[in-house]
Design an enzyme around this catalytic site. Structure first.
Site, PDB file in Angstrom:
ATOM      1  N   ASP A 185      -6.928  10.053 -12.707  1.00 34.82           N
ATOM      2  CA  ASP A 185      -7.568   9.118 -13.631  1.00 34.82           C
ATOM      3  C   ASP A 185      -8.783   8.492 -12.948  1.00 34.82           C
ATOM      4  O   ASP A 185      -8.801   8.319 -11.733  1.00 34.82           O
ATOM      5  CB  ASP A 185      -6.572   8.032 -14.052  1.00 34.82           C
ATOM      6  CG  ASP A 185      -5.987   7.279 -12.853  1.00 34.82           C
ATOM      7  OD1 ASP A 185      -5.399   7.932 -11.963  1.00 34.82           O
ATOM      8  OD2 ASP A 185      -6.123   6.037 -12.797  1.00 34.82           O
ATOM      9  N   ASN A 235       0.114   5.893  -3.873  1.00 33.46           N
ATOM     10  CA  ASN A 235      -0.589   5.512  -2.643  1.00 33.46           C
ATOM     11  C   ASN A 235      -0.090   6.261  -1.411  1.00 33.46           C
ATOM     12  O   ASN A 235      -0.606   6.064  -0.314  1.00 33.46           O
ATOM     13  CB  ASN A 235      -0.517   3.995  -2.422  1.00 33.46           C
ATOM     14  CG  ASN A 235       0.907   3.479  -2.329  1.00 33.46           C
ATOM     15  OD1 ASN A 235       1.853   4.197  -2.636  1.00 33.46           O
ATOM     16  ND2 ASN A 235       1.054   2.242  -1.905  1.00 33.46           N
ATOM     17  N   HIS A 277      -2.454   5.956 -15.298  1.00 33.69           N
ATOM     18  CA  HIS A 277      -2.467   6.428 -13.907  1.00 33.69           C
ATOM     19  C   HIS A 277      -1.775   7.780 -13.765  1.00 33.69           C
ATOM     20  O   HIS A 277      -1.906   8.439 -12.745  1.00 33.69           O
ATOM     21  CB  HIS A 277      -1.745   5.385 -13.030  1.00 33.69           C
ATOM     22  CG  HIS A 277      -2.421   5.088 -11.718  1.00 33.69           C
ATOM     23  ND1 HIS A 277      -3.749   5.365 -11.440  1.00 33.69           N
ATOM     24  CD2 HIS A 277      -1.921   4.504 -10.590  1.00 33.69           C
ATOM     25  CE1 HIS A 277      -4.025   4.969 -10.207  1.00 33.69           C
ATOM     26  NE2 HIS A 277      -2.947   4.455  -9.663  1.00 33.69           N
ATOM     27  N   ASN A 293      -6.064   4.739  -5.074  1.00 36.78           N
ATOM     28  CA  ASN A 293      -5.145   4.818  -3.931  1.00 36.78           C
ATOM     29  C   ASN A 293      -4.621   6.222  -3.662  1.00 36.78           C
ATOM     30  O   ASN A 293      -4.346   6.581  -2.516  1.00 36.78           O
ATOM     31  CB  ASN A 293      -3.990   3.839  -4.114  1.00 36.78           C
ATOM     32  CG  ASN A 293      -4.437   2.396  -3.942  1.00 36.78           C
ATOM     33  OD1 ASN A 293      -5.376   2.121  -3.206  1.00 36.78           O
ATOM     34  ND2 ASN A 293      -3.788   1.485  -4.629  1.00 36.78           N
TER      35      ASN A 293
END
Length: 196
Positions: free
Chosen positions: A102, A77, A25, A123
């Site tokens: 990603d 997020n 991520h 997110n």
């Protein structure tokens, strides 16, 4: 109005903190770090809750472009808040905002560049789109799908595997090249060269 003198804002998406540094991520942070290294600059804290580097990319002269590279220090997020604050602070037109992130639906190491589109359950993109609208550029770095029945959230928060790490530096380097090509030569040229 977008013109050649308007600055660019390149946002590498990731989560702050050492425990996340090698996660799939966090590949956006990895690309941002390399871009900063290429500019010979160090990240500094910015009041927008992001680490930023200011510099130029492209050959010296009229093709050189002013760029702000940022790593939001909110969690993934909540990326939209820092990105919007940076866009406003540096007066960056929407078409000059680039998110590097990603992407599960692309094979590991493959790149896709585009402008606009959905968030595909990401997110970080969801947060940015909610704040900015969808018309920003994306450099999508493929991480592939999780094996078997592994939960997607667990997969993206795991480090790259030993086999993946063997090629990771090459793929991050290629993604940084793609960002620079997008800024200097435009989206179409970058897509023609790097979309795989």
């Amino acid at each position: 109005m977008t013109d050649d003198t308007s600055p660019w804002l390149v946002v590498g998406l990731g989560n702050p903190g050492g425990e996340y540094a090698g996660n799939r991520h966090n590949v956006g942070f990895m690309v941002a770090d390399l871009l900063a290294e290429r500019m010979g600059a160090r990240f500094k804290a910015h009041r927008s809750r992001a680490q930023v580097v200011e510099g130029r990319v492209g050959p010296p002269g009229p093709l050189s472009r002013r760029v702000v590279v940022a790593k939001p220090m909110s969690f993934m997020n909540l990326s939209g808040g820092p990105v919007t604050a940076l866009r406003d602070f540096y007066k960056v037109p929407a078409g000059h905002v680039v998110a590097v992130h990603d992407e599960l639906d692309i094979d590991y190491g493959a790149l896709r560049l585009k402008i606009g589109g959905g968030d595909n359950g990401h997110n970080g993109l969801k947060s940015i789109t909610k704040s900015l609208g969808a018309d920003y550029c994306r450099v999508r770095f493929g991480i592939g799908r999780p094996p078997g029945r592994m939960d997607v959230a667990a997969f993206v928060l795991k480090d790259f595997s030993a086999a993946e790490r063997k090629e990771l530096a090459y793929f991050v380097d290629r993604a940084a090249d793609a960002v620079e090509t997008l800024i200097v030569d435009g989206l179409e040229r970058a897509q023609g060269t790097y979309n795989s």
